[in-house]
Design a protein around this motif. Structure first.
Motif, short mmCIF file in Angstrom:
data_model
loop_
_atom_site.label_atom_id
_atom_site.label_comp_id
_atom_site.label_asym_id
_atom_site.label_seq_id
_atom_site.Cartn_x
_atom_site.Cartn_y
_atom_site.Cartn_z
N VAL A 113 0.84 -1.19 0.00
CA VAL A 113 0.00 0.00 0.00
C VAL A 113 0.88 1.25 0.00
O VAL A 113 1.98 1.24 0.54
CB VAL A 113 -0.96 0.02 1.22
N THR A 114 0.38 2.30 -0.63
CA THR A 114 1.06 3.58 -0.60
C THR A 114 0.33 4.48 0.40
O THR A 114 -0.71 4.11 0.94
CB THR A 114 1.05 4.27 -1.98
N SER A 115 0.87 5.65 0.60
CA SER A 115 0.23 6.60 1.52
C SER A 115 -1.11 7.10 0.97
O SER A 115 -1.92 7.63 1.72
CB SER A 115 1.17 7.79 1.78
N ARG A 116 -1.36 6.89 -0.33
CA ARG A 116 -2.64 7.30 -0.94
C ARG A 116 -3.71 6.22 -0.88
O ARG A 116 -4.85 6.46 -1.24
CB ARG A 116 -2.41 7.71 -2.39
N ALA A 117 -3.36 5.03 -0.42
CA ALA A 117 -4.31 3.91 -0.40
C ALA A 117 -5.46 4.19 0.55
O ALA A 117 -5.26 4.67 1.67
CB ALA A 117 -3.59 2.62 0.01
N GLU A 118 -6.67 3.90 0.09
CA GLU A 118 -7.87 4.04 0.91
C GLU A 118 -8.85 2.95 0.51
O GLU A 118 -9.22 2.83 -0.65
CB GLU A 118 -8.52 5.41 0.71
N LEU A 119 -9.24 2.14 1.49
CA LEU A 119 -10.17 1.04 1.25
C LEU A 119 -11.52 1.39 1.86
O LEU A 119 -11.58 1.96 2.95
CB LEU A 119 -9.63 -0.24 1.88
N ALA A 120 -12.59 1.04 1.16
CA ALA A 120 -13.94 1.33 1.63
C ALA A 120 -14.74 0.02 1.70
O ALA A 120 -14.79 -0.72 0.73
CB ALA A 120 -14.63 2.31 0.70
N PHE A 121 -15.34 -0.24 2.86
CA PHE A 121 -16.06 -1.48 3.11
C PHE A 121 -17.52 -1.19 3.46
O PHE A 121 -17.81 -0.21 4.14
CB PHE A 121 -15.45 -2.22 4.32
N HIS A 122 -18.41 -2.08 3.04
CA HIS A 122 -19.81 -2.02 3.44
C HIS A 122 -20.43 -3.40 3.23
O HIS A 122 -19.79 -4.28 2.63
CB HIS A 122 -20.59 -0.95 2.64
N ALA A 123 -21.64 -3.60 3.69
CA ALA A 123 -22.34 -4.87 3.51
C ALA A 123 -22.59 -5.11 2.02
O ALA A 123 -22.75 -4.17 1.23
CB ALA A 123 -23.66 -4.85 4.27
N ALA A 124 -22.66 -6.38 1.66
CA ALA A 124 -23.02 -6.75 0.28
C ALA A 124 -24.51 -6.48 0.09
O ALA A 124 -25.29 -6.58 1.03
CB ALA A 124 -22.72 -8.23 0.03
N TRP A 125 -24.88 -6.15 -1.13
CA TRP A 125 -26.30 -5.88 -1.40
C TRP A 125 -26.69 -6.34 -2.79
O TRP A 125 -25.85 -6.55 -3.66
CB TRP A 125 -26.63 -4.40 -1.20
N ASP A 126 -27.99 -6.52 -2.94
CA ASP A 126 -28.60 -6.89 -4.21
C ASP A 126 -29.62 -5.82 -4.57
O ASP A 126 -29.99 -5.00 -3.73
CB ASP A 126 -29.34 -8.24 -4.09
N ILE A 127 -30.11 -5.86 -5.78
CA ILE A 127 -31.19 -4.98 -6.19
C ILE A 127 -32.51 -5.67 -5.83
O ILE A 127 -32.76 -6.80 -6.26
CB ILE A 127 -31.15 -4.68 -7.71
N GLY A 128 -33.34 -4.99 -5.04
CA GLY A 128 -34.63 -5.55 -4.63
C GLY A 128 -35.67 -5.46 -5.74
O GLY A 128 -35.42 -4.91 -6.82
N HIS A 129 -36.85 -5.96 -5.46
CA HIS A 129 -37.91 -6.01 -6.49
C HIS A 129 -38.38 -4.62 -6.92
O HIS A 129 -38.97 -4.47 -7.98
CB HIS A 129 -39.07 -6.89 -6.02
N ARG A 130 -38.15 -3.61 -6.16
CA ARG A 130 -38.51 -2.24 -6.55
C ARG A 130 -37.30 -1.43 -7.01
O ARG A 130 -37.37 -0.20 -7.08
CB ARG A 130 -39.19 -1.52 -5.40
N GLY A 131 -36.21 -2.13 -7.28
CA GLY A 131 -35.01 -1.43 -7.73
C GLY A 131 -34.19 -0.82 -6.61
O GLY A 131 -33.21 -0.14 -6.86
N GLN A 132 -34.59 -1.07 -5.38
CA GLN A 132 -33.89 -0.53 -4.21
C GLN A 132 -32.79 -1.51 -3.78
O GLN A 132 -32.96 -2.72 -3.89
CB GLN A 132 -34.87 -0.36 -3.04
N PRO A 133 -31.66 -0.98 -3.26
CA PRO A 133 -30.64 -1.90 -2.73
C PRO A 133 -31.14 -2.59 -1.46
O PRO A 133 -31.75 -1.97 -0.60
CB PRO A 133 -29.46 -0.98 -2.43
N VAL A 134 -30.89 -3.90 -1.40
CA VAL A 134 -31.29 -4.72 -0.26
C VAL A 134 -30.06 -5.46 0.23
O VAL A 134 -29.38 -6.13 -0.55
CB VAL A 134 -32.40 -5.73 -0.66
N THR A 135 -29.75 -5.33 1.52
CA THR A 135 -28.59 -6.01 2.08
C THR A 135 -28.73 -7.52 1.91
O THR A 135 -29.80 -8.09 2.13
CB THR A 135 -28.44 -5.65 3.57
N ASN A 136 -27.63 -8.16 1.53
CA ASN A 136 -27.58 -9.61 1.36
C ASN A 136 -26.75 -10.17 2.53
O ASN A 136 -25.51 -10.17 2.46
CB ASN A 136 -26.95 -9.96 0.02
N PRO A 137 -27.41 -10.63 3.61
CA PRO A 137 -26.67 -11.09 4.79
C PRO A 137 -25.72 -12.25 4.51
O PRO A 137 -24.61 -12.29 5.04
CB PRO A 137 -27.77 -11.50 5.77
#
Length: 145
Positions: free
Chosen positions: A76-100
């Protein structure tokens, strides 16, 4: 014409004498995407023997590189930045839905130090958390300059 040939030969010699670090795959800006695509990409990269240099933003599915390649093949360099969040799918109304299930799978794939860092921040949720600077550099080696 002769000068052009000399220049070409010089460039080829220099390219052949570069260290293996020059052959590293550089991640400078990758916002992520579909998990399967990244798993496939990083499995091929692992098989190639090439190293990875994280030199900027690596978010979401991009962070699967940490789970796929051995830590000694990531820098990694000093510019490295990692971003984490829960996995998600597209729900039946086009909304993001968390995939546990996918979230648990991804979390379990990360190396121990990364899992502990995520857990200390409440785990993988819809909220994005960022790993950079000293905490990231304590987990991975610095890239040679």
């Amino acid at each position: 014409m002769k000068r052009w040939m000399e220049l070409l030969i010089t460039m080829l010699v220099l390219a052949g004498s570069c260290s293996s670090e020059a052959a590293a795959v550089r991640i400078a800006y990758d916002p992520g995407g579909r998990i399967g695509k990244y798993i496939d990409r990083y499995e091929r990269l692992r098989a190639s023997g090439r190293d990875v240099m994280i030199d900027g933003f690596c978010a979401s599915a991009c962070t699967i590189v940490l789970a796929t390649l051995p830590s000694n093949r990531i820098c990694v360099t000093s510019r490295a930045e990692l971003a984490f969040h829960a996995a998600w799918d597209i729900g039946h109304r086009g909304q993001p839905v968390t995939n546990p299930g996918a979230t648990r799978m991804i979390y379990s794939m990360y190396p121990g130090p990364v899992r502990r860092w995520i857990a200390q921040r409440g785990g993988l949720t819809r909220r994005t958390i960022f790993l950079s600077g000293g905490p990231l550099q304590a987990m991975y080696r610095s890239c040679p300059v």
